[in-house]
Design an enzyme around this catalytic site. Structure first.
Site, PDB file in Angstrom:
ATOM      1  N   ALA A 231      14.880 -11.942 -16.181  1.00  0.00           N
ATOM      2  CA  ALA A 231      14.007 -11.935 -17.044  1.00  0.00           C
ATOM      3  C   ALA A 231      12.641 -11.793 -17.027  1.00  0.00           C
ATOM      4  CB  ALA A 231      14.142 -13.598 -18.000  1.00  0.00           C
TER       5      ALA A 231
ATOM      6  N   VAL B 251      13.083 -13.852 -11.762  1.00  0.00           N
ATOM      7  CA  VAL B 251      12.032 -13.546 -12.554  1.00  0.00           C
ATOM      8  C   VAL B 251      11.785 -12.599 -12.321  1.00  0.00           C
ATOM      9  CG1 VAL B 251       9.864 -13.973 -13.211  1.00  0.00           C
ATOM     10  CG2 VAL B 251      11.385 -15.669 -13.054  1.00  0.00           C
ATOM     11  N   LYS B 252      11.549 -10.880 -13.132  1.00  0.00           N
ATOM     12  CA  LYS B 252      11.646  -9.603 -12.961  1.00  0.00           C
ATOM     13  C   LYS B 252      10.009  -9.654 -12.921  1.00  0.00           C
ATOM     14  CE  LYS B 252      14.038  -6.359 -14.525  1.00  0.00           C
ATOM     15  NZ  LYS B 252      14.986  -5.672 -15.386  1.00  0.00           N
ATOM     16  N   ILE B 253       9.723  -8.780 -12.256  1.00  0.00           N
ATOM     17  CA  ILE B 253       7.921  -8.855 -12.163  1.00  0.00           C
ATOM     18  C   ILE B 253       8.000  -6.979 -11.419  1.00  0.00           C
ATOM     19  CG2 ILE B 253       6.071  -9.038 -10.528  1.00  0.00           C
ATOM     20  CD1 ILE B 253       6.962 -12.239 -11.564  1.00  0.00           C
TER      21      ILE B 253
ATOM     22  N   THR C 248      17.764  -8.283 -18.128  1.00  0.00           N
ATOM     23  CA  THR C 248      17.221  -7.611 -19.194  1.00  0.00           C
ATOM     24  C   THR C 248      15.732  -7.001 -19.091  1.00  0.00           C
ATOM     25  OG1 THR C 248      15.965  -9.928 -19.488  1.00  0.00           O
ATOM     26  CG2 THR C 248      18.085  -9.703 -20.292  1.00  0.00           C
TER      27      THR C 248
END
Length: 225
Positions: free
Chosen positions: A67, A93-95, A38
């Site tokens: 996310a 976790v998207k960074i 996402t």
């Protein structure tokens, strides 16, 4: 044999790129996706509370779910990441690919939190993300194509570098625009392709398949006549 094919037992898998619950449910029930990605744009389209939406998604998809954090500073990203990771063990976790982002990735890796470094546009950026401890890197090949660069070439170079240096970080071909992107990314050694629902449905279709089904039905009707 070209080195990019020596990736070992890894096989290309599909993620759905969506935050729409109907699309996610349909895609998961197809049995062809391994997880989900996402981003803030996709989430905003749904008009729902982000964390509530993620809770619901984790009840549908039993696989990695990326996310993204919204903060751009290290402390802000770190705080958001820990909250997101606490929602479900499947959350990745998207960074963003920034200096502060990679600093955050390093800390999260030390804490055992998986990260997906997003908005990658060069092989060197991917290499930096991998060295910081990212579990995944997401080169945006479609956006590179949009500005006249060769997105698939970047994916190829990243895959080659990771093989040469035995890097465990997985490559997610992102910003997929069409079935051709999916095919070529798989041939180049990308571990994953994250695909919009519209493109996923295109992968099923071929005019000869449809014509063949119709012929079988027509022949069966003749048998029944």
């Amino acid at each position: 044999m070209n080195k990019r094919y020596d990736i070992g037992v890894n096989e290309v898998e599909f993620f759905l790129d969506s935050a729409n619950l109907e699309e996610i449910t349909q895609a998961w029930n197809m049995g062809v996706i391994a997880g989900l990605t996402t981003n803030p744009t996709l989430v905003a389209k749904e008009g729902k509370d982000f964390h509530t939406l993620l809770h619901t998604i984790t009840g549908i998809v039993d696989g990695p779910i990326s996310a993204e954090v919204i903060a751009l500073d290290h402390e802000g990203m770190l705080g958001e990441a820990r909250v997101l990771a606490g929602i479900n063990p499947n959350i990745v976790v998207k960074i963003p690919m920034t200096e502060a982002g990679l600093r955050t990735v390093k800390v999260l890796a030390e804490e055992g939190i998986k990260t997906n470094v997003t908005l990658v546009f060069t092989p060197v950026q991917a290499l930096l993300a991998a060295r910081a401890g990212a579990a995944y890197v997401s080169p945006f090949l479609g956006r590179l194509d949009d500005i006249g660069e060769n997105g698939l070439k970047v994916v190829e170079e990243i895959c080659d570098i990771f093989v040469v240096h035995d890097i465990e970080t997985k490559v997610i071909a992102a910003s997929i625009r069409n079935p051709y992107h999916v095919l070529e990314a798989a041939k180049l050694g990308s571990h994953y392709a994250t695909i919009p629902f519209s493109v996923l449905r295109q992968l099923f279709k071929h005019p000869l398949t449809e014509a063949g089904i119709q012929r079988f039905l027509d022949d069966w009707k003749k048998l029944e006549a």
